[in-house]
Design a protein around this motif. Structure first.
Motif, PDB file in Angstrom:
ATOM      1  N   ILE A 122      33.894  32.936  52.491  1.00  6.82           N
ATOM      2  CA  ILE A 122      34.444  31.799  53.346  1.00  6.82           C
ATOM      3  C   ILE A 122      35.975  32.068  53.782  1.00  6.82           C
ATOM      4  O   ILE A 122      36.490  31.726  54.963  1.00  6.82           O
ATOM      5  N   LYS A 123      36.635  33.279  53.224  1.00  6.01           N
ATOM      6  CA  LYS A 123      37.778  33.766  53.823  1.00  6.01           C
ATOM      7  C   LYS A 123      37.661  34.436  54.817  1.00  6.01           C
ATOM      8  O   LYS A 123      38.737  35.333  55.340  1.00  6.01           O
ATOM      9  N   ASN A 124      36.517  34.712  55.428  1.00  8.14           N
ATOM     10  CA  ASN A 124      36.338  35.883  56.307  1.00  8.14           C
ATOM     11  C   ASN A 124      36.844  37.317  55.984  1.00  8.14           C
ATOM     12  O   ASN A 124      37.367  37.957  57.058  1.00  8.14           O
ATOM     13  N   LEU A 125      36.830  37.729  54.988  1.00 10.11           N
ATOM     14  CA  LEU A 125      37.337  39.068  54.273  1.00 10.11           C
ATOM     15  C   LEU A 125      35.937  39.888  54.449  1.00 10.11           C
ATOM     16  O   LEU A 125      34.991  39.787  53.815  1.00 10.11           O
ATOM     17  N   THR A 126      36.194  40.954  55.368  1.00 12.45           N
ATOM     18  CA  THR A 126      35.023  41.605  55.674  1.00 12.45           C
ATOM     19  C   THR A 126      35.037  43.304  54.949  1.00 12.45           C
ATOM     20  O   THR A 126      34.317  43.925  55.632  1.00 12.45           O
ATOM     21  N   SER A 127      36.012  43.621  54.194  1.00 10.71           N
ATOM     22  CA  SER A 127      36.392  44.878  53.910  1.00 10.71           C
ATOM     23  C   SER A 127      35.056  45.021  52.757  1.00 10.71           C
ATOM     24  O   SER A 127      34.578  44.258  51.948  1.00 10.71           O
ATOM     25  N   PRO A 128      34.817  46.452  52.520  1.00  7.51           N
ATOM     26  CA  PRO A 128      33.586  46.868  51.556  1.00  7.51           C
ATOM     27  C   PRO A 128      34.107  46.507  50.003  1.00  7.51           C
ATOM     28  O   PRO A 128      33.104  46.222  49.315  1.00  7.51           O
ATOM     29  N   VAL A 129      35.359  46.126  49.899  1.00  6.70           N
ATOM     30  CA  VAL A 129      36.027  45.785  48.454  1.00  6.70           C
ATOM     31  C   VAL A 129      36.078  44.271  48.253  1.00  6.70           C
ATOM     32  O   VAL A 129      35.519  44.124  47.360  1.00  6.70           O
ATOM     33  N   ALA A 130      36.208  43.766  49.270  1.00 12.38           N
ATOM     34  CA  ALA A 130      36.299  42.167  49.075  1.00 12.38           C
ATOM     35  C   ALA A 130      35.152  41.386  48.669  1.00 12.38           C
ATOM     36  O   ALA A 130      34.053  41.837  48.964  1.00 12.38           O
ATOM     37  N   GLY A 131      35.178  40.804  47.299  1.00 16.94           N
ATOM     38  CA  GLY A 131      33.982  39.935  46.828  1.00 16.94           C
ATOM     39  C   GLY A 131      33.297  40.761  45.967  1.00 16.94           C
ATOM     40  O   GLY A 131      32.396  40.337  45.059  1.00 16.94           O
ATOM     41  N   ARG A 132      33.360  42.294  45.877  1.00 19.72           N
ATOM     42  CA  ARG A 132      32.800  43.147  45.174  1.00 19.72           C
ATOM     43  C   ARG A 132      33.669  44.150  44.367  1.00 19.72           C
ATOM     44  O   ARG A 132      33.149  45.372  43.876  1.00 19.72           O
ATOM     45  N   ALA A 133      34.916  43.700  44.115  1.00 19.67           N
ATOM     46  CA  ALA A 133      35.963  44.612  43.402  1.00 19.67           C
ATOM     47  C   ALA A 133      35.588  45.171  41.897  1.00 19.67           C
ATOM     48  O   ALA A 133      35.188  44.211  41.258  1.00 19.67           O
ATOM     49  N   GLN A 134      35.644  46.770  41.593  1.00 14.08           N
ATOM     50  CA  GLN A 134      35.525  46.760  40.364  1.00 14.08           C
ATOM     51  C   GLN A 134      36.587  47.067  39.534  1.00 14.08           C
ATOM     52  O   GLN A 134      36.719  46.901  38.170  1.00 14.08           O
ATOM     53  N   ILE A 135      37.459  47.492  40.062  1.00 15.24           N
ATOM     54  CA  ILE A 135      39.015  47.759  39.791  1.00 15.24           C
ATOM     55  C   ILE A 135      40.082  46.676  40.329  1.00 15.24           C
ATOM     56  O   ILE A 135      40.250  46.600  41.441  1.00 15.24           O
ATOM     57  N   LEU A 136      40.602  45.937  39.349  1.00 13.04           N
ATOM     58  CA  LEU A 136      41.868  45.114  39.748  1.00 13.04           C
ATOM     59  C   LEU A 136      43.103  45.729  39.340  1.00 13.04           C
ATOM     60  O   LEU A 136      43.484  45.729  38.198  1.00 13.04           O
ATOM     61  N   VAL A 137      43.927  45.664  40.537  1.00 14.20           N
ATOM     62  CA  VAL A 137      45.295  46.327  40.224  1.00 14.20           C
ATOM     63  C   VAL A 137      46.258  45.152  40.282  1.00 14.20           C
ATOM     64  O   VAL A 137      46.325  44.642  41.445  1.00 14.20           O
ATOM     65  N   VAL A 138      46.845  44.831  39.300  1.00 16.38           N
ATOM     66  CA  VAL A 138      47.676  43.751  39.173  1.00 16.38           C
ATOM     67  C   VAL A 138      49.125  44.170  39.657  1.00 16.38           C
ATOM     68  O   VAL A 138      49.613  45.263  39.774  1.00 16.38           O
ATOM     69  N   PRO A 139      49.840  43.139  40.302  1.00 13.93           N
ATOM     70  CA  PRO A 139      51.275  43.467  40.712  1.00 13.93           C
ATOM     71  C   PRO A 139      52.288  43.880  39.647  1.00 13.93           C
ATOM     72  O   PRO A 139      53.070  44.450  39.873  1.00 13.93           O
ATOM     73  N   ASP A 140      52.180  43.249  38.429  1.00 10.40           N
ATOM     74  CA  ASP A 140      52.967  43.663  37.423  1.00 10.40           C
ATOM     75  C   ASP A 140      52.255  43.219  36.057  1.00 10.40           C
ATOM     76  O   ASP A 140      51.226  42.766  35.797  1.00 10.40           O
ATOM     77  N   LEU A 141      53.036  43.493  35.023  1.00 12.58           N
ATOM     78  CA  LEU A 141      52.431  43.359  33.665  1.00 12.58           C
ATOM     79  C   LEU A 141      51.893  41.904  33.375  1.00 12.58           C
ATOM     80  O   LEU A 141      51.087  41.510  32.735  1.00 12.58           O
ATOM     81  N   GLU A 142      53.050  41.153  33.656  1.00  8.79           N
ATOM     82  CA  GLU A 142      52.994  39.590  33.287  1.00  8.79           C
ATOM     83  C   GLU A 142      51.623  39.089  33.859  1.00  8.79           C
ATOM     84  O   GLU A 142      50.722  38.593  33.385  1.00  8.79           O
ATOM     85  N   ALA A 143      51.371  39.308  35.212  1.00 12.72           N
ATOM     86  CA  ALA A 143      50.075  38.937  35.764  1.00 12.72           C
ATOM     87  C   ALA A 143      48.885  39.443  35.124  1.00 12.72           C
ATOM     88  O   ALA A 143      48.128  38.898  35.090  1.00 12.72           O
ATOM     89  N   GLY A 144      49.045  40.704  34.840  1.00 10.92           N
ATOM     90  CA  GLY A 144      47.785  41.378  34.164  1.00 10.92           C
ATOM     91  C   GLY A 144      47.547  40.820  32.871  1.00 10.92           C
ATOM     92  O   GLY A 144      46.493  40.597  32.414  1.00 10.92           O
ATOM     93  N   ASN A 145      48.572  40.524  32.177  1.00 11.19           N
ATOM     94  CA  ASN A 145      48.405  40.042  30.872  1.00 11.19           C
ATOM     95  C   ASN A 145      47.776  38.711  30.880  1.00 11.19           C
ATOM     96  O   ASN A 145      46.870  38.461  30.037  1.00 11.19           O
ATOM     97  N   ILE A 146      48.112  37.794  31.981  1.00 12.50           N
ATOM     98  CA  ILE A 146      47.435  36.514  32.060  1.00 12.50           C
ATOM     99  C   ILE A 146      46.102  36.674  32.320  1.00 12.50           C
ATOM    100  O   ILE A 146      45.198  35.945  31.696  1.00 12.50           O
TER     101      ILE A 146
END
Length: 318
Positions: A239-263
Motif C-alpha cells: 500500500i505504501k509502495n515500498l519496493t525494497s527487498p526488506v520492506a514487509g519481510r524484515a527479520q531484524i528490527l533495529v530501533v532508534p533508541d532503547l525506549e522505542a525498543g522496550n515498548i
C-alpha cells in the motif's frame, strides 16, 4: 518468500524456540558461569538448562545462599560446581576469571542487578571487550510467524549514536547467521519512511543503509527508514509502495533508541504473548541477561541462544 508461511496457523510462539532448544541439546551442553544464582528463579533456570542438556552451569556466588535457595525450592545441587564469591561484584569477577581460564564459554545473569553484571563486563580491565560496542538482541517468536523477529537494542544502549548503531546492526546480523537463519533482511525503524531532519532516526537509518551499500556493514540486506508496519507487513508495504527487498519481510528490527525498543518488545510479549530470549553481543563471550520476572521457559530460551552462539564463536576462533 513471505515471512508468514501459507500454513502459518501451525506456528505457535513456542515452535521456533522448541527447535532451538532441541538443536542446542543435540550439539551438547556448553559451560556457562551463572553469576549470583542466589534466588530460586535464577537457580531453577540454570538447573533446568543443565537437565535439558543445554548448559553446564558453574554456580558463582555465596554457597550458603545458593544452598538455601535450592533447599527452599526443592532443587538438588548434586553434581553442580559452586565457585565461592561473597558478593555479587566478586561473583562477576570470578565469572570473568573462569572465562579467561577457558572453563566457561559465556556468562549468565543470576539474581544480581543487571548494572552490577554489565559494569564488570564492560570494564577495560575485564579483558572481555572487543572492537565492537556491546549490544543486546531480543529474539522473539510470534504466533503464526514461521521465523523469529530480532529486535535490537532494547536493553543496553540508551540513545546510540551512528557508530554505535553500526555495531548494533552488525552484532544482530552475526547472531542471525550464527543461529543458522541465514543472511537477514534488516529494517532500520523510525516513525516514517521518508527523511526528516527533525527526526534523527530517519537520518541515521539512511546513513546505515548507505554504509551497508559500501560494505561497512556486511552479511545482510539493510533498508531504512521504515515504519514498523511497512517493515513487517507485506500488505502495508504494498500500500505504501515500498519496493525494497526488506520492506514487509524484515527479520531484524533495529530501533532508534532503547525506549522505542522496550515498548516494541513488551507490546509483543504482553499483548501478543510472544516468547523471547535475550543475549548481549560484542564481548568476547556472550552474556545472557534475564529478568527476575522471567519464567523458566524464558530462561531456557535464552540458554539455547547462548549455547548456540557460544559454540559458533568458538568455531570461528578455530
Amino acid at each position: 518468500m513471505n515471512t508468514v508461511a501459507p500454513d502459518a496457523a501451525q506456528f505457535t510462539n513456542r515452535t521456533i524456540f522448541d527447535g532451538l532448544i532441541a538443536r542446542a541439546a543435540a550439539l551438547g551442553a556448553v559451560p556457562y558461569a551463572i553469576i549470583w544464582p542466589c534466588e530460586a528463579h535464577a537457580l531453577a533456570g540454570a538447573l533446568q538448562a543443565a537437565e535439558r542438556g543445554i548448559l553446564v552451569p558453574v554456580l558463582v556466588g555465596d554457597s550458603t545462599l545458593i544452598s538455601t535457595a535450592a533447599h527452599e525450592a526443592g532443587l538438588s545441587l548434586a553434581g553442580h560446581r559452586i565457585v565461592e564469591a561473597a558478593t555479587p561484584a566478586l561473583a562477576v569477577k570470578r565469572g570473568i576469571e573462569l572465562v579467561h581460564g577457558g572453563e566457561v564459554h559465556g556468562l549468565a545473569k543470576g539474581s544480581l542487578h543487571t548494572d552490577t553484571l554489565m559494569h564488570g563486563v564492560v570494564a577495560q580491565e575485564s579483558g572481555l571487550r572487543t572492537g565492537r560496542r556491546m549490544s543486546h538482541v531480543f529474539v522473539m517468536a510470534v504466533a503464526r510467524r514461521s521465523e523469529p523477529v530480532f529486535i535490537t537494542d532494547a536493553a543496553i544502549n540508551i540513545t546510540p549514536d551512528l557508530t554505535t548503531k553500526q555495531h548494533i546492526v552488525q552484532n544482530a546480523i552475526d547472531l542471525h547467521q550464527a543461529l543458522g537463519f541465514g543472511a537477514p533482511r534488516v529494517a532500520i525503524l523510525s516513525a516514517v519512511e521518508t527523511l526528516n531532519p527533525k527526526i534523527q532516526g530517519t537520518l541515521d537509518a539512511a546513513c546505515l543503509s548507505k554504509m551497508a551499500e559500501r560494505g561497512e556493514i556486511t552479511g545482510g540486506l539493510i533498508d531504512g527508514p521504515l515504519a514498523l508496519d511497512g517493515a513487517v507487513d507485506p500488505t502495508a508495504a504494498k500500500i505504501k509502495n515500498l519496493t525494497s527487498p526488506v520492506a514487509g519481510r524484515a527479520q531484524i528490527l533495529v530501533v532508534p533508541d532503547l525506549e522505542a525498543g522496550n515498548i516494541v518488545v513488551k507490546a509483543l510479549s504482553f499483548l501478543g504473548q510472544a516468547s523471547s530470549g535475550g543475549i548481549v553481543l560484542g564481548a568476547s563471550v556472550p552474556v545472557l541477561l534475564t529478568s527476575r520476572a522471567d519464567s523458566i521457559e524464558a530462561r531456557l530460551d535464552s540458554a539455547a541462544l547462548g549455547a548456540l552462539y557460544a559454540r559458533a564463536l568458538k568455531e570461528q576462533a578455530g
